[in-house]
Motif scaffolding. Structure first.
Motif, mmCIF file in Angstrom:
data_model
loop_
_atom_site.group_PDB
_atom_site.id
_atom_site.type_symbol
_atom_site.label_atom_id
_atom_site.label_comp_id
_atom_site.label_asym_id
_atom_site.label_seq_id
_atom_site.Cartn_x
_atom_site.Cartn_y
_atom_site.Cartn_z
ATOM 1 N N TYR A 10 51.066 9.409 11.799
ATOM 2 C CA TYR A 10 51.220 10.228 10.598
ATOM 3 C C TYR A 10 52.141 9.495 9.640
ATOM 4 C CZ TYR A 10 49.997 14.595 8.472
ATOM 5 O OH TYR A 10 49.415 15.541 7.666
ATOM 6 N N PRO A 11 51.751 9.441 8.376
ATOM 7 C CA PRO A 11 52.471 8.555 7.452
ATOM 8 C C PRO A 11 53.917 8.976 7.217
ATOM 9 C CG PRO A 11 50.973 9.982 6.231
ATOM 10 C CD PRO A 11 50.681 10.189 7.687
ATOM 11 N N ILE A 13 57.326 8.685 4.724
ATOM 12 C CA ILE A 13 57.449 8.897 3.280
ATOM 13 C C ILE A 13 57.248 7.578 2.532
ATOM 14 C CG2 ILE A 13 59.967 8.607 3.394
ATOM 15 C CD1 ILE A 13 60.133 10.774 1.212
ATOM 16 N N ILE A 17 58.322 7.847 -3.311
ATOM 17 C CA ILE A 17 58.791 9.228 -3.159
ATOM 18 C C ILE A 17 60.204 9.242 -2.584
ATOM 19 C CG2 ILE A 17 58.357 11.431 -2.017
ATOM 20 C CD1 ILE A 17 55.441 11.024 -2.435
ATOM 21 N N MET A 20 62.369 8.667 -5.455
ATOM 22 C CA MET A 20 62.448 9.873 -6.291
ATOM 23 C C MET A 20 63.419 10.871 -5.700
ATOM 24 S SD MET A 20 61.411 13.272 -6.214
ATOM 25 C CE MET A 20 59.959 13.426 -5.146
ATOM 26 N N GLU A 24 66.687 12.235 -7.527
ATOM 27 C CA GLU A 24 66.796 13.658 -7.866
ATOM 28 C C GLU A 24 68.001 14.289 -7.185
ATOM 29 O OE1 GLU A 24 64.736 15.237 -10.102
ATOM 30 O OE2 GLU A 24 66.189 16.873 -9.922
ATOM 31 N N ASN B 17 61.516 12.568 5.550
ATOM 32 C CA ASN B 17 60.205 12.396 6.190
ATOM 33 C C ASN B 17 59.569 13.736 6.521
ATOM 34 O OD1 ASN B 17 59.231 9.655 6.544
ATOM 35 N ND2 ASN B 17 61.145 9.289 7.621
ATOM 36 N N MET B 19 60.165 16.549 5.103
ATOM 37 C CA MET B 19 59.797 17.226 3.855
ATOM 38 C C MET B 19 58.489 16.650 3.306
ATOM 39 S SD MET B 19 63.505 17.701 1.982
ATOM 40 C CE MET B 19 62.919 18.701 0.614
ATOM 41 N N TYR B 20 58.384 15.347 3.330
ATOM 42 C CA TYR B 20 57.166 14.749 2.770
ATOM 43 C C TYR B 20 55.942 15.124 3.610
ATOM 44 C CZ TYR B 20 53.584 11.462 1.440
ATOM 45 O OH TYR B 20 52.396 10.926 1.045
ATOM 46 N N ARG B 21 56.056 14.989 4.909
ATOM 47 C CA ARG B 21 54.888 15.252 5.761
ATOM 48 C C ARG B 21 54.479 16.716 5.700
ATOM 49 N NH1 ARG B 21 56.853 10.898 9.917
ATOM 50 N NH2 ARG B 21 58.370 12.453 10.578
ATOM 51 N N PHE B 24 52.901 17.251 2.283
ATOM 52 C CA PHE B 24 51.579 16.613 2.263
ATOM 53 C C PHE B 24 50.586 17.412 3.091
ATOM 54 C CE2 PHE B 24 49.036 12.969 1.249
ATOM 55 C CZ PHE B 24 48.081 12.904 2.251
ATOM 56 N N ALA B 25 51.060 17.948 4.206
ATOM 57 C CA ALA B 25 50.168 18.743 5.058
ATOM 58 C C ALA B 25 49.652 19.964 4.310
ATOM 59 C CB ALA B 25 50.896 19.172 6.326
ATOM 60 N N LYS B 30 49.484 13.266 -2.353
ATOM 61 C CA LYS B 30 50.800 12.634 -2.439
ATOM 62 C C LYS B 30 51.512 13.052 -3.724
ATOM 63 C CE LYS B 30 52.788 8.152 -3.383
ATOM 64 N NZ LYS B 30 52.486 6.759 -3.709
ATOM 65 N N ALA B 34 54.951 15.206 -4.028
ATOM 66 C CA ALA B 34 56.137 14.708 -4.740
ATOM 67 C C ALA B 34 56.661 15.762 -5.712
ATOM 68 C CB ALA B 34 55.807 13.411 -5.468
ATOM 69 N N ILE B 37 58.321 18.577 -3.778
ATOM 70 C CA ILE B 37 59.609 18.164 -3.216
ATOM 71 C C ILE B 37 60.675 18.141 -4.304
ATOM 72 C CG2 ILE B 37 60.853 16.193 -2.246
ATOM 73 C CD1 ILE B 37 58.268 15.565 -0.672
ATOM 74 N N GLN B 38 60.311 17.621 -5.444
ATOM 75 C CA GLN B 38 61.287 17.535 -6.539
ATOM 76 C C GLN B 38 61.736 18.929 -6.962
ATOM 77 O OE1 GLN B 38 59.942 15.267 -9.918
ATOM 78 N NE2 GLN B 38 62.043 14.741 -10.459
#
Lengths: 559, 158
Positions: A10-11, A13, A17, A20, A24, B17, B19-21, B24-25, B30, B34, B37-38
Motif C-alpha cells: 500500500y503506497p 505518502i 503531499i 504540503m 501547512e 502516512n 492520514m494519507y492512506r 486515499f482509501a 491523490k 491532499a 488532509i490540508q
C-alpha cells in the motif's frame, strides 16, 4: 496471498503531499501562535460573512443585565459617536437549559447621528469627547435599558458588521488563583491538575439566531467584570464543567473561559479580572472564528439530545419488524447475512435455537482457547477461577434541558457467568459460508408504559415483552426524561460479553464470531459466555440482532 | 493539560502516512486526499481546545480527517468507478497486486475498515470509535470484505 500482504504494497505518502503537510502544519503553528496573543482565537475560512436579516424573538426574561457603552472602535474603518446599549439576555429553558444572547441596540438619536456623520472623518477629539460622556450617559442609559427590557418588542438594529481589520489584543490575567501559574498566553495550570483556558471569538451580531442554547447548566449567575457583560455557568458533567463568558463588545471580542477543578470563587475572580490590551498591530477579521460560528456549532450539537430526536429514535424502533421474544428450546428463523453459492446475501433459512442458559460462579466451564484476545481472565476471575465482584451503576440520561445525566444508584454486585448454548441449523439446500454471529445481553426495565433497554427508549408497541420493574425497590427514574443506562465495571450494560465463541463442535474457533461454513441440512452448536450482574439475572434477555437493528429477536434468559 | 500546538504538529507529521492512506482509501484520488488532509490540518488547529483527553488525540485527529473526506465526497457527489481510480504517481498498474486493486473496488463501508485494520493496524475497537459504529459492525464488515475479496481473487486467478 493473505490479507496482511496488502500492507507491504500500500503506497506511502507521496513526497509532494508530505511537503504540503509539513508546510501547512508549520503555517498553522505560526498562525496559532500569532492568534495566541488574541487568547487562542480559532481560525475560520475567509468565506466572507454577511449579516443576516433581523428576526424578532419574543422573550420572557428570567434575568436581564444591561450595559452601556460609548462605542469607539480602535481602527479607522468605522466609528460610532454616541451611546450603544447592550443587553445580556438570559432565559432559562426547563431545569438545565439557558439561552444566552447579547443584544446591541441603538437609540434613535444615535442612529441619526451615526448616519449623518462621515465615519472616516471622526477625529480623536470627538472620540475623547464621547468617552468623557460615558459616566454621564450611564445613568440615562441604564434607565433606557430597563425601559427596553420591559419592552422586548422595541425596535432594534441588531446588525454589527465586523470591520475588515481590528486591533490585535492580548489577554491580561489580573488575578491568578493560588498555586496556579500562567502556562501559555491563554492558559493557567497547576501541579495538582487544576486548569483554566480562555478562548476568544470575534463578536458579531449579524445572525438573527444569535442565541446560544446552553444545556446541562446547573448553576449560573452574572458578575461584574472588565467586560460589558459576564456570566458564570456550572455544568452537570464534563471535566471542564465551569464556564464564564465575557462580552468585550467594544473590542469586538467574546471570551469563553473553561475551568477544571477550580473553586467557583476562583473561576469568577479570574474571569472578572481578565482584560484585553491592544498590541498596536492589526488582524484580518476574516481569519478568525466568530461568535456566530460558535453558536451555530454548539446549537447543532444539542439537536441530538432533544426529546424530539429521541422520540424519532423510538418511532424508528417501533416501525421495525416487531420485536419477537422466544423461549429456551424454541427454534426460530432470523434474517442472516451469509455467502451462498458464491454470492453474499441475506437468508432466512438459518434457524436459531438457544438450547441452554446456565449460570456459573466460576469459569471452569470456559476453554481459554475460545476467549477473545482482548480479554484477560485476571480482569474478571481470581486465580482459583471464581468470579470477581463488579460495580454496577445506574445513570439517568438527561436531555440537558429538563434533566441531566446523573448517577441514580450504585451497588457492588456479585458476578455470574451466563453460559449460553446456541444451535444454528441450515435448513436451506445450499451451504452457508461466512456467517457472523451476534449476541448481547440486555436488561429490560419498564415504567409507565415506556420500556427501556439500556438507555434506549421504546414505545409500548415495539416492546411487548417487558415488565414493570423497579430495581431492588429503588425508584430509578428522575426528572421528566427517563432513560436509564447501566454500567457494569465501566462497560455500558448489565454485564459484558466475554467475546467467547466456542465452536469446538465444528473444530474451528479463534475467539471470534465468524462461522466459516454451515453445510446444507446441518447444524452448528456454539457456546457463548457473558459476565452478568447477579442482580440483573432476573431481567436478562439475549438479543441476537446487530447493533444497527436491535430487538429483532430476543430470547428470554431470565433466571 | 491541553495538547500544545507544537505537539499537535508533531502528531500530524508522525501520522502522515496513516492520514494519507486513509484519505486515499476514502476518496480514491491523490489530489482529493491532499485537499482533505490540508483542510483537516486547518480544522485540527482551530479545534484544538475541543480535545478532551490528550491520549485520544490521534483518534480525534483521524476523525476530523475522515469527516473532511466524507464532506468532500458529499459535495462532489460522484461515484468512483474503476476507470477513475487514480494510480499512485509514478507507479504503473502492474506494480500493484490484484489484491490491491480488488480492495480498491470495494465499496466504502468495506474498504475503509480493511485499510484501517490490515494496513494501519487499528484494532476493531479503534475502528468502531473512528467510524462511530459498533465493534460488531466492524467485524461484520471485515468478514464481508474478506468474503468478497476471496470471490474476486479466485476469479482473477483463474
Amino acid at each position: 496471498m493473505k490479507m496482511e500482504d496488502i500492507k507491504k504494497e500500500y503506497p506511502s505518502i507521496p513526497d509532494d503531499i508530505h511537503q504540503m503537510m509539513e508546510a501547512e502544519t508549520d503555517k498553522q503553528i505560526k498562525l496559532a501562535e500569532k492568534r495566541s496573543s488574541e487568547s487562542a482565537g480559532r481560525v475560520r475560512k475567509a468565506s466572507g460573512r454577511t449579516s443576516g436579516s433581523f428576526r424578532k424573538k419574543r422573550w420572557t426574561p428570567w434575568r436581564i443585565a444591561a450595559a452601556v457603552l460609548i462605542g469607539v472602535l480602535a481602527t479607522g474603518t468605522v466609528a460610532y459617536a454616541g451611546t450603544r446599549l447592550y443587553q445580556l439576555r438570559l432565559e432559562k429553558q426547563g431545569n438545565y437549559g439557558l439561552d444566552m444572547e447579547l443584544v446591541a441596540e441603538e437609540t434613535a438619536d444615535q442612529e441619526a447621528a451615526s448616519t449623518a456623520s462621515d465615519p472616516s472623518q471622526a477625529s480623536a477629539a470627538e472620540t475623547a469627547e464621547a468617552a468623557k460622556g460615558e459616566n454621564n450617559e450611564a445613568a440615562g442609559a441604564q434607565e433606557a435599558a430597563e425601559t427596553i427590557s420591559d419592552q422586548p418588542e422595541a425596535q432594534t438594529d441588531r446588525k454589527v458588521t465586523l470591520p475588515d481589520t481590528l486591533e490585535q489584543t492580548q489577554i491580561v490575567f489580573g488575578y491568578i488563583p493560588e498555586g496556579m501559574e500562567q502556562s501559555s498566553l491563554y492558559q493557567l495550570a497547576s501541579s495538582d491538575g487544576r486548569a483554566l483556558s480562555v478562548i476568544s471569538f470575534l463578536y458579531d451580531e449579524g445572525d438573527p439566531d444569535q442565541v446560544m442554547h446552553l444545556t446541562n447548566v446547573i448553576e449560573s449567575e452574572t458578575f461584574e467584570s472588565a467586560a460589558k457583560a459576564a456570566v458564570y455557568t456550572k455544568l452537570s458533567d464534563g471535566r471542564y464543567d465551569q464556564r464564564a463568558y465575557l462580552f468585550f463588545a467594544d473590542q469586538f471580542r467574546v471570551l469563553m473561559l473553561m475551568a477544571k477543578d477550580l473553586s467557583k470563587e476562583d473561576v469568577i475572580r479570574t474571569a472578572a479580572a481578565l482584560s484585553l490590551e491592544g498590541t498596536g498591530e492589526n488582524i484580518e477579521t476574516a481569519d478568525f472564528r466568530t461568535w456566530s460560528d460558535e453558536i451555530r456549532d454548539e446549537n447543532r450539537m444539542i439537536a441530538y439530545e432533544t426529546p424530539s430526536y429521541l422520540d424519532a429514535m423510538a418511532t424508528r424502533y417501533a416501525s421495525m419488524p416487531e420485536g419477537k421474544v422466544h423461549q429456551i428450546g424454541e427454534s426460530f428463523p432470523m434474517l442472516t447475512s451469509a455467502t451462498i453459492n458464491g454470492e453474499f446475501t441475506e437468508t432466512d433459512a438459518l434457524l436459531y435455537r438457544v438450547d441452554q442458559a446456565e449460570v456459573f460462579s466460576d469459569i471452569s466451564v470456559l476453554d481459554p482457547a475460545y476467549l477473545s484476545s482482548d480479554k484477560e481472565i485476571s480482569d474478571f476471575a481470581r486465580e482459583d477461577g471464581t468470579l470477581l465482584p463488579a460495580e454496577l451503576h445506574f445513570y439517568s440520561r438527561g436531555d440537558g434541558i429538563n434533566c441531566t445525566m446523573e448517577e441514580v444508584y450504585q451497588t457492588s454486585v456479585d458476578t455470574k457467568l451466563l453460559y449460553v448454548t446456541l444451535t444454528l441449523e441450515n435448513t436451506g439446500d445450499a451451504d452457508m459460508e461466512n456467517v457472523l454471529l451476534y449476541g448481547d445481553i440486555r436488561p429490560y426495565l419498564s415504567r409507565n408504559g415506556f420500556d427501556q433497554i439500556d438507555g434506549t427508549s421504546l414505545t409500548e408497541e415495539a416492546a411487548t415483552y417487558l415488565n414493570g420493574i423497579a430495581y431492588k425497590g429503588e425508584d430509578l427514574y428522575q426528572g421528566d426524561f427517563d432513560l436509564i443506562r447501566t454500567q457494569f465495571n465501566g462497560h455500558w450494560g448489565p454485564g459484558c460479553p466475554l467475546q467467547y465463541y466456542d465452536f469446538s463442535s465444528i473444530a474451528v474457533g479463534d475467539g471470534t464470531n465468524h462461522i466459516p461454513l454451515i453445510p446444507a441440512g446441518e447444524s452448528v452448536t456454539v457456546h457463548l459466555g457473558y459476565l452478568v450482574s447477579d442482580d440483573m439475572l432476573p431481567y436478562i434477555y439475549l438479543d441476537l440482532g446487530s447493533w444497527e437493528y436491535p430487538l429483532q429477536n430476543g430470547i428470554d434468559l431470565r433466571q | 493539560m491541553h495538547l500544545t500546538y507544537q505537539k499537535l504538529g508533531e502528531l500530524i507529521l508522525s501520522s502522515e502516512n496513516t492520514m494519507y492512506r486513509t484519505a486515499f482509501a476514502i476518496l480514491q484520488s491523490k489530489e482529493d486526499a491532499a485537499d482533505a488532509i490540508q483542510e483537516a490540518i486547518v480544522k485540527a488547529f482551530s479545534r484544538i481546545n475541543s480535545l478532551q483527553e490528550d491520549r485520544f488525540a490521534k483518534t480525534w485527529l483521524m476523525r476530523i480527517l475522515m469527516n473532511e473526506c466524507f464532506d468532500q465526497r458529499r459535495k462532489r457527489d460522484r461515484t468512483i468507478s474503476l476507470d477513475t481510480i487514480s494510480e499512485p504517481a509514478d507507479s504503473p498498474r502492474e506494480e500493484y497486486s490484484e489484491l490491491y486493486w480488488a480492495i480498491s473496488r470495494l465499496e466504502d463501508d468495506l474498504r475503509i475498515p480493511v485499510i484501517l485494520f490490515y494496513v494501519e493496524d487499528y484494532s476493531t475497537r479503534q475502528i468502531a470509535e473512528l467510524l462511530e459504529i459498533s465493534e460488531g459492525a466492524v467485524r461484520k464488515r471485515l468478514y464481508r470484505a474478506r468474503a468478497r475479496l476471496k470471490e474476486e481473487l479466485t476469479e482473477l486467478e483463474d
